[in-house]
Design an enzyme around this catalytic site. Structure first.
Site, PDB file in Angstrom:
ATOM      1  N   GLY A   1      88.294  36.982  74.186  1.00 58.21           N
ATOM      2  CA  GLY A   1      89.283  37.658  73.339  1.00 58.21           C
ATOM      3  C   GLY A   1      88.607  38.678  72.428  1.00 58.21           C
ATOM      4  O   GLY A   1      87.533  38.420  71.905  1.00 58.21           O
TER       5      GLY A   1
ATOM      6  N   ARG B   1      88.349  38.578  81.023  1.00 57.44           N
ATOM      7  CA  ARG B   1      88.060  37.193  81.401  1.00 57.44           C
ATOM      8  C   ARG B   1      87.640  37.266  82.861  1.00 57.44           C
ATOM      9  O   ARG B   1      88.322  37.877  83.675  1.00 57.44           O
ATOM     10  CB  ARG B   1      89.282  36.314  81.203  1.00 57.44           C
ATOM     11  CG  ARG B   1      89.864  36.510  79.803  1.00 57.44           C
ATOM     12  CD  ARG B   1      90.408  35.245  79.191  1.00 57.44           C
ATOM     13  NE  ARG B   1      91.152  35.563  77.970  1.00 57.44           N
ATOM     14  CZ  ARG B   1      90.737  35.261  76.743  1.00 57.44           C
ATOM     15  NH1 ARG B   1      89.605  34.647  76.539  1.00 57.44           N
ATOM     16  NH2 ARG B   1      91.476  35.564  75.697  1.00 57.44           N
TER      17      ARG B   1
ATOM     18  N   ASP C   1      83.530  30.803  72.407  1.00 50.38           N
ATOM     19  CA  ASP C   1      82.878  29.644  73.038  1.00 50.38           C
ATOM     20  C   ASP C   1      82.779  29.776  74.562  1.00 50.38           C
ATOM     21  O   ASP C   1      81.778  29.369  75.163  1.00 50.38           O
ATOM     22  CB  ASP C   1      83.533  28.330  72.616  1.00 50.38           C
ATOM     23  CG  ASP C   1      84.995  28.245  72.999  1.00 50.38           C
ATOM     24  OD1 ASP C   1      85.579  29.287  73.376  1.00 50.38           O
ATOM     25  OD2 ASP C   1      85.552  27.147  72.924  1.00 50.38           O
TER      26      ASP C   1
ATOM     27  N   THR D   1      85.137  36.162  67.293  1.00 46.58           N
ATOM     28  CA  THR D   1      86.433  35.541  67.600  1.00 46.58           C
ATOM     29  C   THR D   1      87.198  35.329  66.304  1.00 46.58           C
ATOM     30  O   THR D   1      86.611  34.920  65.301  1.00 46.58           O
ATOM     31  CB  THR D   1      86.277  34.193  68.339  1.00 46.58           C
ATOM     32  OG1 THR D   1      87.520  33.482  68.278  1.00 46.58           O
ATOM     33  CG2 THR D   1      85.210  33.298  67.722  1.00 46.58           C
TER      34      THR D   1
ATOM     35  N   ASP E   1      89.244  33.073  65.810  1.00 47.56           N
ATOM     36  CA  ASP E   1      89.612  31.659  65.667  1.00 47.56           C
ATOM     37  C   ASP E   1      88.686  30.857  64.743  1.00 47.56           C
ATOM     38  O   ASP E   1      89.053  29.781  64.283  1.00 47.56           O
ATOM     39  CB  ASP E   1      89.626  30.975  67.037  1.00 47.56           C
ATOM     40  CG  ASP E   1      90.572  31.662  68.007  1.00 47.56           C
ATOM     41  OD1 ASP E   1      91.544  32.280  67.535  1.00 47.56           O
ATOM     42  OD2 ASP E   1      90.350  31.580  69.234  1.00 47.56           O
TER      43      ASP E   1
ATOM     44  N   ASP F   1      86.193  29.111  65.556  1.00 42.54           N
ATOM     45  CA  ASP F   1      86.064  27.763  66.127  1.00 42.54           C
ATOM     46  C   ASP F   1      84.676  27.471  66.697  1.00 42.54           C
ATOM     47  O   ASP F   1      84.536  26.615  67.565  1.00 42.54           O
ATOM     48  CB  ASP F   1      87.138  27.554  67.215  1.00 42.54           C
ATOM     49  CG  ASP F   1      87.063  28.598  68.313  1.00 42.54           C
ATOM     50  OD1 ASP F   1      86.295  29.560  68.180  1.00 42.54           O
ATOM     51  OD2 ASP F   1      87.794  28.440  69.315  1.00 42.54           O
TER      52      ASP F   1
ATOM     53  N   ARG G   1      93.919  29.180  68.527  1.00 40.85           N
ATOM     54  CA  ARG G   1      93.780  28.252  69.673  1.00 40.85           C
ATOM     55  C   ARG G   1      93.844  26.819  69.165  1.00 40.85           C
ATOM     56  O   ARG G   1      94.803  26.462  68.511  1.00 40.85           O
ATOM     57  CB  ARG G   1      92.508  28.554  70.456  1.00 40.85           C
ATOM     58  CG  ARG G   1      92.621  29.906  71.148  1.00 40.85           C
ATOM     59  CD  ARG G   1      91.890  29.918  72.451  1.00 40.85           C
ATOM     60  NE  ARG G   1      90.500  30.245  72.230  1.00 40.85           N
ATOM     61  CZ  ARG G   1      89.679  30.683  73.173  1.00 40.85           C
ATOM     62  NH1 ARG G   1      90.110  30.815  74.413  1.00 40.85           N
ATOM     63  NH2 ARG G   1      88.437  30.969  72.903  1.00 40.85           N
TER      64      ARG G   1
END
Ligand code: ADP
Length: 324
Positions: free
Chosen positions: A14, A75, A106, A129, A131, A133, A175
């Protein structure tokens, strides 16, 4: 130690605001150290298909303020196969690329770890990212900008929520991580956040009702993580409707991924990009550039991707105290 002559840089997964600032830092640090740098377009896809060209200082002028990524991202399923990675390695040999900086999340680092080990390639990662995360870093590039975008959007929704005395459920990205929802909720003064990290520990919806948005001050704003675990804003809205409430749902969607990066993300991206090239020069490999207590740290890919980054429970408590 084998001296690096040429490194490749790619963005994958992303997109996130600040990726361009990181690319700029990588390119200029490499050139400063007399290392050639090549752009690999569309992430691992470009490494397989050979969409590559050399970059010069001017190629990264005037991009620090732009969202998205000038290298494009994709992707790439083929990279998950040994044949795909073999083709990627063949491209690297053909192009004379002897080290890689990968900017992504990740998934990107999972791929980098496998690829680096299989072919003994020095690869370092820069976490891009929204996120947040990744384990072992306080923040990822793009997270601060996305948080600011959420705040700006929710402040506007608050005007309508207050005027009509309504309950709004606002779904935010992240996410399976609740950082955007929780910190976003604190930043906008929301009544609650529903996040995946606590989904199995308690009934967040029940608590929400008990905490009484039927008391409804002038309006109620609840931020909901997009995760399957929470059911997203639509899932929560359906449950609330069954209990007699009439919530409005707003899904913020992709506006959270775009826009000019915040100053914080530009600085983080610049520091991380410089550190990534320095790490390669020092012979490091298989590590992500993280930031902890405002110091750049090197986090092994295996740590970064282990999917255990915990939400600070203290923030949950703060939100509860402040939302009354
Ligand atoms: P992000 O990096 O933002 O988490 P993705 O999860 O889509 O994004 O991963 C980006 C890319 O990394 C994938 O499209 C794929 O090319 C590569 N990748 C992800 N997981 C693996 C894996 N297990 N093995 C090899 N490559 C992978």
């Amino acid at each position: 130690m084998h001296r690096l002559k040429c490194i490749g840089v790619l963005t994958s997964g992303g997109d996130a605001p600040g990726m361009n600032a990181a690319i700029r830092a990588v390119v200029r640090t490499a050139i400063f150290n007399n290392i050639q740098v090549k752009a690999i377009y569309k992430g691992y896809q470009g490494l397989i298909s050979g969409e590559i060209r050399q970059l010069y200082t001017d190629d990264v002028s005037y991009i620090i303020d732009r969202g998205g990524t000038i290298l494009k991202t994709a992707r790439c399923l083929e990279f998950k196969t040994p044949e795909g990675r073999q083709r990627a390695y063949d491209t690297m040999v053909r192009e004379g690329i002897d080290g890689l900086v990968v900017i992504g999340g990740d998934g990107t680092f999972t791929g980098a770890r496998v690829f680096g080990q299989e072919f003994n390639i020095p690869i370092v990662g820069v976490p891009g990212t929204i996120d947040n995360d990744l384990y072992g870093t306080d923040s990822t590039i793009g997270y601060d900008t996305a948080l600011n975008t959420i705040v700006e959007a929710v402040d506007k929704i608050r005007d309508t929520a207050a005027s009509h005395e309504r309950l709004f459920l606002i779904e935010v990205m992240g996410r399976d991580a609740g950082f955007l929802a929780l910190n976003g909720a604190i930043a906008v003064g929301a009544e609650a956040a529903i996040i995946p990290e606590f989904a199995t520990q308690e009934d967040q919806l029940e608590r929400l009702i008990q905490n009484g948005f039927h008391k409804m001050k002038h309006s109620s704003i609840v931020l909901v993580s997009e995760s399957d675990t929470t059911g997203g804003a639509v899932g929560i809205a359906n449950q609330l409707k069954e209990r007699g409430f009439n919530p409005k749902v707003t899904i913020l969607g992709h506006i959270q991924r775009g826009g000019a990066p915040s100053a914080t993300d530009r600085v983080l991206a610049s520091r991380s990009g410089v550190a990534a090239v320095d790490a390669l020069i020092q012979g490091q490999r298989g590590v992500m550039m993280g930031i902890v207590n405002n110091k750049i740290v090197q986090v092994p890919f295996s740590e970064a991707i282990k999917d255990e980054k915990l939400i600070d429970k203290h923030l949950v408590d703060i939100l509860q105290v402040l939302c009354v």
